[in-house]
Every structure is written in structure tokens, then in C-alpha cells.
Design a protein around this motif. Structure first.
Motif, PDB file in Angstrom:
ATOM      1  N   SER A 115     -63.239   9.499  -7.319  1.00  0.00           N
ATOM      2  CA  SER A 115     -64.663   9.215  -7.490  1.00  0.00           C
ATOM      3  C   SER A 115     -65.459  10.478  -7.156  1.00  0.00           C
ATOM      4  O   SER A 115     -65.148  11.172  -6.195  1.00  0.00           O
ATOM      5  CB  SER A 115     -65.092   8.035  -6.629  1.00  0.00           C
ATOM      6  OG  SER A 115     -65.353   8.436  -5.316  1.00  0.00           O
ATOM      7  N   PRO A 116     -66.449  10.794  -7.976  1.00  0.00           N
ATOM      8  CA  PRO A 116     -67.099  12.099  -7.842  1.00  0.00           C
ATOM      9  C   PRO A 116     -68.038  12.200  -6.643  1.00  0.00           C
ATOM     10  O   PRO A 116     -68.511  11.195  -6.113  1.00  0.00           O
ATOM     11  CB  PRO A 116     -67.904  12.215  -9.144  1.00  0.00           C
ATOM     12  CG  PRO A 116     -68.124  10.821  -9.598  1.00  0.00           C
ATOM     13  CD  PRO A 116     -66.960  10.013  -9.103  1.00  0.00           C
ATOM     14  N   ALA A 117     -68.272  13.423  -6.243  1.00  0.00           N
ATOM     15  CA  ALA A 117     -69.284  13.732  -5.233  1.00  0.00           C
ATOM     16  C   ALA A 117     -70.602  13.958  -5.952  1.00  0.00           C
ATOM     17  O   ALA A 117     -70.634  14.149  -7.167  1.00  0.00           O
ATOM     18  CB  ALA A 117     -68.879  14.981  -4.452  1.00  0.00           C
ATOM     19  N   ALA A 118     -71.686  13.952  -5.199  1.00  0.00           N
ATOM     20  CA  ALA A 118     -72.995  14.179  -5.815  1.00  0.00           C
ATOM     21  C   ALA A 118     -73.951  14.810  -4.817  1.00  0.00           C
ATOM     22  O   ALA A 118     -73.817  14.641  -3.606  1.00  0.00           O
ATOM     23  CB  ALA A 118     -73.574  12.864  -6.329  1.00  0.00           C
ATOM     24  N   LEU A 119     -74.912  15.551  -5.364  1.00  0.00           N
ATOM     25  CA  LEU A 119     -76.006  16.111  -4.578  1.00  0.00           C
ATOM     26  C   LEU A 119     -77.310  15.764  -5.277  1.00  0.00           C
ATOM     27  O   LEU A 119     -77.455  16.001  -6.475  1.00  0.00           O
ATOM     28  CB  LEU A 119     -75.891  17.635  -4.476  1.00  0.00           C
ATOM     29  CG  LEU A 119     -77.183  18.351  -4.025  1.00  0.00           C
ATOM     30  CD1 LEU A 119     -77.451  18.148  -2.547  1.00  0.00           C
ATOM     31  CD2 LEU A 119     -77.142  19.834  -4.358  1.00  0.00           C
TER      32      LEU A 119
ATOM     33  N   ALA B  87     -65.702   8.525  -2.693  1.00  0.00           N
ATOM     34  CA  ALA B  87     -64.798   7.790  -1.806  1.00  0.00           C
ATOM     35  C   ALA B  87     -63.652   8.687  -1.372  1.00  0.00           C
ATOM     36  O   ALA B  87     -62.593   8.228  -0.988  1.00  0.00           O
ATOM     37  CB  ALA B  87     -64.283   6.545  -2.507  1.00  0.00           C
ATOM     38  N   GLY B  88     -63.859  10.005  -1.450  1.00  0.00           N
ATOM     39  CA  GLY B  88     -62.791  10.935  -1.098  1.00  0.00           C
ATOM     40  C   GLY B  88     -62.092  11.437  -2.337  1.00  0.00           C
ATOM     41  O   GLY B  88     -62.165  10.844  -3.409  1.00  0.00           O
ATOM     42  N   TYR B  89     -61.409  12.519  -2.202  1.00  0.00           N
ATOM     43  CA  TYR B  89     -60.853  13.255  -3.336  1.00  0.00           C
ATOM     44  C   TYR B  89     -59.785  12.459  -4.085  1.00  0.00           C
ATOM     45  O   TYR B  89     -59.744  12.413  -5.299  1.00  0.00           O
ATOM     46  CB  TYR B  89     -60.264  14.561  -2.814  1.00  0.00           C
ATOM     47  CG  TYR B  89     -59.932  15.535  -3.901  1.00  0.00           C
ATOM     48  CD1 TYR B  89     -60.933  15.997  -4.751  1.00  0.00           C
ATOM     49  CD2 TYR B  89     -58.647  16.006  -4.070  1.00  0.00           C
ATOM     50  CE1 TYR B  89     -60.655  16.907  -5.746  1.00  0.00           C
ATOM     51  CE2 TYR B  89     -58.355  16.921  -5.062  1.00  0.00           C
ATOM     52  CZ  TYR B  89     -59.358  17.377  -5.899  1.00  0.00           C
ATOM     53  OH  TYR B  89     -59.070  18.277  -6.872  1.00  0.00           O
ATOM     54  N   ALA B  90     -58.921  11.790  -3.341  1.00  0.00           N
ATOM     55  CA  ALA B  90     -57.771  11.116  -3.953  1.00  0.00           C
ATOM     56  C   ALA B  90     -58.198  10.013  -4.921  1.00  0.00           C
ATOM     57  O   ALA B  90     -57.550   9.767  -5.926  1.00  0.00           O
ATOM     58  CB  ALA B  90     -56.877  10.529  -2.864  1.00  0.00           C
TER      59      ALA B  90
END
Length: 170
Positions: A134-138, A128-131
Motif C-alpha cells: 500500500s502506497p505512502a503519501a504526502l 500499511a508498511g512496505y510489504a
């Protein structure tokens, strides 16, 4: 002026907006957000936003990007050598149909970066964005990618998912 100058300014690679649902908006250094429609040309420096509940497909030669609703992607480089897409929020699927030697396709995330190494099918999420934290994923459905997040690059192969949490990769 003349032909040479015009040629130098011509974008090396152009994307086209394909099928879409909902509202797709584009902005860049020259113009503020405005709706775009099918076959609109997208080039380096263009920022795309897909409305909540929408989706959009972008074709770029041997690449296809499928953007989920409430996604924002900025195409930082778009030429014969590289496509670099900065996904600031939301999620997208990247399908790499063909890859010439020396081609680079990279997705920049708030939490790191992903380099797609071979033809395949890749699912990238910025969280949901850096702030929000919530994590990113690939997820690599097919193909092979390299993920870099503060430290050593990690190879991700078919069937694998990695999470980038802003500190590293897990």
C-alpha cells in the motif's frame, strides 16, 4: 570523563511527549518497549509506537509531530541541525513552526523520503508498511516539501498530494 564528556553525550535536541490518547510505547538500543507518559523526553535513536485507536503529540522546539494510532516512528537524528524521523507504519502530521537556515527536517518512508523545506503543515502516511504494497503519501497543507523516490526529486507545494508507491512518485 568530566564535564566535557558529559556535554558531548548530551542530546542536541530533545522532544517531549505532550497530549496523548491510548498507549504510547518507546524502545531504543538500551531498553525494550515500555509505556511512556506526558513530558517524557525523546531523543535520537528512540522508537515510538502509538496503539491502535490512540494518538500522540510530540514537541521538538519549532516542530510538532502528531502521530496517529497504530503508527511507528523512529527518530534517527535529533540535533541542532536536523530532525530525521523514519515512519515505518501509520501516519503523522508535522507542523513546522519555525525553521533556522540550515535546518533540515526529513521524514523517511519505506517508499522514499520527504524533506520539509519551509514552515508549514504536512501530512505524511507510510501506508500499511512496505510489504503490503500500500502506497505512502504526502499532503502539503501549507509550506513546501521535496519528495525523493527512486529518481528525480519532486517539489510539492501547498494543496498538493503525492503518492509514493515504491517505484516512484505519482
Amino acid at each position: 570523563g568530566g564535564f566535557g564528556a558529559a556535554w558531548a553525550d548530551a542530546p542536541g535536541r530533545v522532544g517531549r511527549l505532550g497530549e496523548y490518547v491510548g498507549d504510547v510505547q518507546l524502545a531504543n538500543e538500551r531498553e525494550d518497549w515500555h509505556p511512556i507518559s506526558r513530558n517524557f523526553a525523546v531523543t535520537a535513536g528512540d522508537n515510538l509506537w502509538v496503539s491502535d485507536g490512540g494518538r500522540a503529540e510530540l514537541d521538538v522546539g519549532g516542530l510538532q509531530f502528531w502521530l496517529a494510532g497504530d503508527s511507528n516512528v523512529n527518530f534517527e537524528q535529533f540535533d541542532d541541525f536536523a530532525v530525521v524521523a523514519r515512519l515505518t507504519q501509520g501516519a503523522m502530521i508535522v507542523r513546522v513552526r519555525t525553521m533556522e537556515s540550515g535546518d533540515a527536517t526529513r521524514v523517511l518512508l519505506p517508499q522514499g523520503e520527504v524533506t520539509l523545506l519551509e514552515p508549514g503543515f504536512y501530512v505524511v502516511s507510510a501506508g500499511a508498511g512496505y510489504a503490503s504494497g500500500s502506497p505512502a503519501a504526502l499532503t502539503v497543507r501549507r509550506g513546501r516539501a521535496e519528495v525523493l523516490a527512486s529518481g528525480t526529486p519532486q517539489l510539492v507545494s501547498r494543496g498538493e498530494t503525492v503518492v509514493l508507491d515504491g517505484i516512484g512518485i505519482r
